[in-house]
Design an enzyme around this catalytic site. Structure first.
Site, PDB file in Angstrom:
ATOM      1  N   ARG A 237       0.833  -1.191   0.000  1.00  0.00           N
ATOM      2  CA  ARG A 237       0.000   0.000   0.000  1.00  0.00           C
ATOM      3  C   ARG A 237       0.873   1.249   0.000  1.00  0.00           C
ATOM      4  O   ARG A 237       2.080   1.196   0.243  1.00  0.00           O
ATOM      5  CB  ARG A 237      -0.944  -0.014   1.206  1.00  0.00           C
ATOM      6  N   HIS A 238       0.249   2.385  -0.245  1.00  0.00           N
ATOM      7  CA  HIS A 238       0.957   3.660  -0.332  1.00  0.00           C
ATOM      8  C   HIS A 238       1.768   3.910   0.933  1.00  0.00           C
ATOM      9  O   HIS A 238       1.301   3.670   2.048  1.00  0.00           O
ATOM     10  CB  HIS A 238      -0.070   4.783  -0.533  1.00  0.00           C
ATOM     11  N   GLY A 239       3.023   4.399   0.747  1.00  0.00           N
ATOM     12  CA  GLY A 239       3.903   4.613   1.878  1.00  0.00           C
ATOM     13  C   GLY A 239       3.344   5.571   2.915  1.00  0.00           C
ATOM     14  O   GLY A 239       3.683   5.487   4.093  1.00  0.00           O
TER      15      GLY A 239
END
Length: 407
Positions: A237-239
């Site tokens: 998932r997005h950082g």
């Protein structure tokens, strides 16, 4: 003039045509910077110890021959023993005719040999001296040994890679080495431009630690916003956990990645998967809502992707203008039709490796053809050309230098 009487344009040269680079660097970060210079038209003289630089000497352990070939195309390799006074004298002869010198030894090594930046700039005040190391020449970590794995740990890359309920994992790519190489190229080019204004060279340096830090921007943003509540690792998932969907999804024959940075992208996904009615679902109404219901978003998409092949998913999503790609194996990437069409990848008949796919430079200079890849050469293959033809030493002198263990 041509037959119609109009002026013909002279063929354009690559931007670094006429620039001479002395490359003392080894392994990845320095050699990548000088590879970019070579592909931009510079004459790069690769100076190696008599046994070869570290990456070349790893070839007998398997796996290192190809990376060496990737990073040392279009260079002229010479051997030089800098521990001998005659070797250092030859280096100063090279420096007198050079524009740029690049090294990535530990800080202080060149000074201890008597050929540090200060000495070489006295010999050639126009020299751009570029160096790279793990932590830089100043600061309390200056003398710590550093390689990409170590730097990934120190920069926070490893701790931010993987899943929150599992141990941290290194990045598959040698990102710290290549980040440093890219920044080193940029620093040297900046100094080269400055020299056109002042006529003077200068020393530039790049540390792997400094060069990598900014790549963690999303993770740092989440840390700033959430403090101790921020998870160290977010998996695929997005950082910064600020976008949904943003993940890797299973398919019949592998995986795809999907990313919907804006509402219009997510609405396009709903159209592609045949669920346009969900545009009115409050869980998916905007990015904030989707982030709050990430599990629902992922389940929705996965229930569709797992019934299809990865290339079909990618084709449908890309036709809908959704950022998407199949997760490809390296064997697939080597045959990428886009990179081959652009000349970014080229199939080369290498004298040591046979037919291999090698990268060109990512830097494209419009109006001039890409420089064709010239395969990396054996150790010391350019000794006679550089020390003999270029510097003017006779065959007898070169034979004596070889006998003395200097070249």
């Amino acid at each position: 003039m041509n037959e119609r009487g109009s002026m013909q344009k002279a063929p354009q040269k690559l931007p670094l045509d006429g620039i001479v680079v002395i490359d003392l660097s080894h392994v990845y970060n320095g050699p990548y910077a000088t590879f970019l210079m070579a592909m931009a038209g510079a004459e790069v003289i690769k100076v190696e110890p008599l046994g070869g630089e570290h990456l070349r000497s790893r070839g007998d352990m398997g796996g290192a021959d190809l990376p060496f070939a990737m990073l040392n195309s279009n260079k002229k390799p010479v051997t030089l023993n800098l521990k001998e006074a005659a070797g250092r004298a030859l280096l100063t002869e090279l420096v007198q005719r050079a524009d740029i010198l690049v090294e990535n030894f530990a800080p202080g090594v060149m000074d201890r040999l008597g050929v540090g930046a200060a000495q070489l700039l006295e010999i050639n005040p126009r020299l751009i001296y570029g160096s790279s190391s793990g932590y830089g020449k100043s600061g309390p970590y200056r003398d710590y040994p550093a390689m990409d794995l170590v730097m990934q740990a120190m920069c926070g890359v490893i701790d931010s890679t993987g899943y929150p309920d599992q141990p941290p994992v290194k990045a598959g790519a040698a990102i710290c080495d290549f980040m440093a190489g890219i920044h080193l190229y940029g620093a040297i080019m900046t100094a080269l431009y400055e020299r056109t204004q002042t006529g003077q060279g200068r020393v530039v340096e790049v540390s792997m630690q400094d060069a990598t830090f900014a790549s963690l921007a999303s993770n740092l943003g989440m840390l700033h916003a959430r403090g101790d509540a921020a998870p160290a690792r977010t998996g695929n998932r997005h950082g910064g956990l600020g976008i949904s969907p943003y993940n890797v999804y299973p398919t019949v024959d592998g995986y795809v990645v999907l990313n919907a940075p804006g509402d219009r992208h997510f609405y396009a996904i709903l159209d592609v998967i045949g669920c346009p009615e969900l545009k009115n679902d409050p869980r998916f109404a905007n990015r904030s809502a989707r982030v709050a219901h990430t599990a629902d978003v992922d389940n929705l998409i996965e229930s569709w992707t797992r019934k299809m092949k990865k290339d079909e998913v990618a084709e449908r999503m890309l036709n809908g203008k959704v950022p998407c790609a199949p997760v490809r194996k390296l064997q697939e990437v080597l045959q990428d039709k886009n990179m081959h069409a652009r000349g970014s990848l080229q199939t080369v008949d290498h004298p040591l490796l046979g037919s291999v796919v090698l990268p060109g430079s990512p830097l494209v200079f419009e109006g001039v053809e890409r420089r064709p890849i010239e395969p990396s050469l054996p150790l010391g293959a350019s000794n006679d050309q550089i020390f003999g033809e270029w510097l003017g030493h006779s065959a007898e002198e070169l034979a004596q230098l070889r006998a003395q263990g200097v070249i």
